[in-house]
Design an enzyme around this catalytic site. Structure first.
Site, PDB file in Angstrom:
ATOM      1  CB  SER A   1      -0.962  -0.041   1.190  1.00 56.45           C
ATOM      2  OG  SER A   1      -2.054   0.790   0.953  1.00 56.45           O
TER       3      SER A   1
ATOM      4  CG  ASP B   1       6.742   5.274 -11.919  1.00 59.37           C
ATOM      5  OD1 ASP B   1       7.235   4.226 -12.373  1.00 59.37           O
ATOM      6  OD2 ASP B   1       5.550   5.359 -11.575  1.00 59.37           O
TER       7      ASP B   1
ATOM      8  CE  LYS C   1      -5.620  -2.472   0.731  1.00 61.76           C
ATOM      9  NZ  LYS C   1      -6.043  -1.092   1.068  1.00 61.76           N
TER      10      LYS C   1
END
Length: 717
Positions: free
Chosen positions: A474, A485, A499
């Site tokens: 999460s 990224d 999740k």
């Protein structure tokens, strides 16, 4: 209403560990109301109708409750109520089939009668089995005959006759008796333990109440939506608040009951269990002892009763007998000792240390920041306190200390970090990037909200690595994905949990007006997280740039193992400016790490253990021959001793002759953390070499230019 990002399943799909839904039995519906049977309470039909409407209205999928859902509900019921197919007969299952496509209509109209009827039938079947088990457990077994017990019956045929079921149970009881004998119990001790165990199971089932049955019925429906959507009965909602506040004293673990076992769902960061490093999520607790007192077998106990024995005053000791999640059937249990304590925010705060890493005869100073959870002291913020605790505030301070100490790079350790505050994950990312989006949140309407770094200040721009594992989830995944990224740092370890959903908590008391009865709460998935590059973290998780052999099998752990988990997908990427620090070094770093791992003793052990675990899990049957089981156990003990001696030999220490000589403080090195430090040191070396080469090229380029003098400048003018 509130949002949650962690993997915590605070609510058991049933407080007592049975996820039940509906319907049937070879008994007429009128027998539901016979003496001793459970029946719905007056508020339950109305609450059920409201919940079906709320699920269709608020859940991310906007799933209709139709015949397909009805069929899934029945399958979930049969799987979870009698997962190992040890209670119902094939004739019972045939009767249940006629309700496969009518459960949706019954629930949406508030009809719960048949749901309670099937549960009452289940209670009857359990009682019948326990009567047989108690009788058989009082008799001795012959462990010299060659036969096998089917340890995984999830897909086995249902027993056609009582005699067939009796034989299945005879082997099950013999298997449990052999485990006890191998643990050192004599015949009298074996019989007493098993008889007490089966009586406890019988008692537990007979103590189920109407609210617990209702919760299990609703959660069977909720699970068809996704694994994080759940109904909390009033009692479960109260326990949820206790867990959220962390105000209780105990060992710091969240528990559920599954197949008669008490299973650890999550270890709370900073608590005694977390500090021990001896008990983990998915471990099973089979015994509890107070201090140095007698170990009490708790297989078959109610969850509430187990929790009462584990919780206790701060400073007192409790011993737990556990079956580790990675162990195989028949492996010896492990006993650990924990001192109860209060779970407080300070103990789960981020912490740092510095280590020196030598790579190719050069030394590098690495700063390690361990972040067990993404936390923020909301109460202190509401009170207006300026120095409230939070992950970002603490890491900002630690970074300043590490930079002052002259570290060459920073390693963020997020292993076993199950999530927490979304805002903290966003703000923490902001310490390592100048500005820009961090995560996208997509709602069922299709609208997308972009959450960005709120602070343009860049706190640390040096070499960075983030270490994750299968239990990183999460908020951890949001931070790791953003760092990846942006190309800001290396992601190391193994694939994260996956999740990537957001849950809101809806109070049913505000909707259903029952002055004398509480209605509970509904935790429902309302949105999904997406990376700034567009892909979701849901289901797939974050795949590291450099992957290490994992102690967690992806076929056993993670969101992708859940049948009804929401799928991976992607949306349009956000507008962001990557600041690539790592991609040009990746191929070299991977190759160098691979060479090191091929020679590393601990990674050799890791690979062997994972392979053994997978092979053992693939077995359907286990021997009931004592000599064979002893040989298997002795082989495991010998393997453990051999590994310890290989480590001691490498360190120049004295070799041990037997397992009894193994010191209690003998520790296994954290091989993954050590290799992560080496990879980061390699990144630092590659970065410095690249910068040196660039400076050299720039200097050569400058030397070829004709310098302008003050005189020539005047001439030009």
């Amino acid at each position: 209403m509130g949002s949650f990002t962690g993997t915590r399943r605070y609510i058991c799909k049933m407080v007592l560990g049975v996820v039940v839904f509906l319907f049937a039995a070879q008994v007429h519906i009128d027998t539901l109301y016979s003496s001793g049977n459970l029946t719905p309470e007056k508020q339950h039909p109305i609450v059920a109708q409201y919940i079906t409407k709320l699920l269709k209205q608020y859940h991310y999928n906007r799933q209709e409750i139709n015949d397909a859902v009805s069929s899934e509900m029945l399958d979930l019921y049969l799987q979870n109520l009698d997962r190992q197919r040890l209670y119902f007969l094939a004739s019972d299952i045939a009767e249940f089939e006629k309700y496969r496509y009518s459960l949706d209509d019954k629930l949406t109209s508030g009809q719960l009668d048949v749901g309670y009827l099937i549960f009452n039938t289940f209670m009857l079947r359990v009682e019948q089995r326990m009567q047989y088990a108690i009788r058989r457990a009082e008799q001795p077994f012959d462990f010299s005959t060659e036969e096998y017990y089917q340890i995984n019956r999830e897909t086995a045929p249902w027993a056609k006759t009582t005699a067939e079921l009796d034989d299945i149970w005879r082997k099950k009881i013999k298997h449990e008796a052999l485990n006890l004998k191998l643990a050192g119990k004599d015949q009298a001790g074996i019989s007493k333990t098993l008889v007490d165990r089966y009586r406890a199971i019988s008692k537990r089932v007979q103590q189920y109440n109407s609210e617990e049955v209702f919760q299990s019925i609703i959660n069977a429906l909720a699970e068809t939506y996704d694994p994080h959507t759940s109904y909390l009965s009033p009692v479960a909602a109260e326990n949820f608040e206790i867990d959220m506040s962390l105000s209780f004293e105990g060992i710091g673990a969240q528990l559920v009951t599954e197949d008669d076992y008490t299973k650890v769902v999550r270890i709370l960061p900073g608590g005694p269990a977390d500090r021990s490093k001896e008990i983990w999520a998915d471990d099973k607790i089979v015994g509890v002892a107070q201090g140095e007192g007698e170990m009490i077998d708790v297989i078959g106990w109610r969850l509430d009763d187990v929790v009462k024995r584990i919780r206790g005053p701060k400073g007192t000791a409790v011993r737990l007998e556990i079956i580790p999640a990675q162990s195989v059937p028949g492996s010896p249990t492990k006993i650990i000792r924990l001192v109860r304590d209060e779970i407080i925010l300070e103990e789960r705060a981020a912490k740092s240390e510095t280590v020196e890493v030598t790579l190719e005869d050069k030394k590098y100073k690495i700063g390690i920041i361990d972040i067990p959870t993404f936390y923020s002291d909301l109460d202190a913020q509401r009170q207006g306190k300026k120095e409230f605790k939070s992950t970002t505030r603490d890491v900002r301070r630690l970074l300043a200390e590490l930079k002052a100490a002259g570290v060459d790079g920073i390693l963020i350790d997020l292993r076993r970090n199950g999530g927490g505050s979304l805002q903290e994950a966003i703000e923490l990312t902001g310490l390592f990037i100048k500005d820009g989006p961090v995560v996208q949140v997509r709602y069922s309407s299709g609208s997308v909200r972009v959450e960005s770094d709120p602070d343009p200040e860049l706190i640390y721009d040096g070499p960075l690595a983030v270490l994750v594992n299968r239990l990183s989830a999460s908020a951890s995944e949001i931070f790791a994905a953003a760092i990846q990224d942006y190309g800001r740092g290396l992601i190391l370890g193994d694939r994260t949990f996956g999740k990537g959903t957001v849950q809101n908590l809806l109070s049913l008391d505000r909707i259903v007006n029952f002055p004398e009865q509480q209605a509970g709460q509904l935790k429902v998935t309302v949105a999904k997280f997406y990376r700034v590059a567009g892909g979701s973290t849901q289901h797939r998780g974050v795949i590291p740039d450099i992957t290490f052999p994992s102690v967690y099998d992806e076929t056993v752990f993670g969101e992708s193992t859940e049948i009804h988990a929401l799928p991976w997908d992607e949306i349009a990427p956000s507008m962001f400016q990557p600041d690539d620090h790592v991609s040009k070094y990746l191929s070299t770093l991977r190759a160098n790490s691979k060479k090191r791992l091929e020679k590393d003793l601990e990674f050799k052990f890791l690979a062997e253990e994972l392979e053994r675990f997978r092979n053992e899990r693939a077995k359907e049957y286990i021997s009931l021959l004592e000599t064979e089981r002893k040989a298997e156990r002795e082989s495991l003990e010998a393997q453990k001793l051999n590994r310890i001696n290989e480590r001691r030999k490498a360190k120049g220490l004295k070799l041990l002759k037997s397992s009894e000589e193994i010191p209690k403080d003998e520790e296994e090195p954290d091989a993954i953390l050590l290799e992560s430090q080496r990879v980061l040191a390699d990144l630092i070396a590659q970065t410095k070499a690249s910068q040196t080469a660039k400076i050299t090229v720039d200097e050569k380029s400058d030397s070829k230019k004709t310098p302008k003098t003050r005189g020539s400048a005047k001439t030009d003018n």
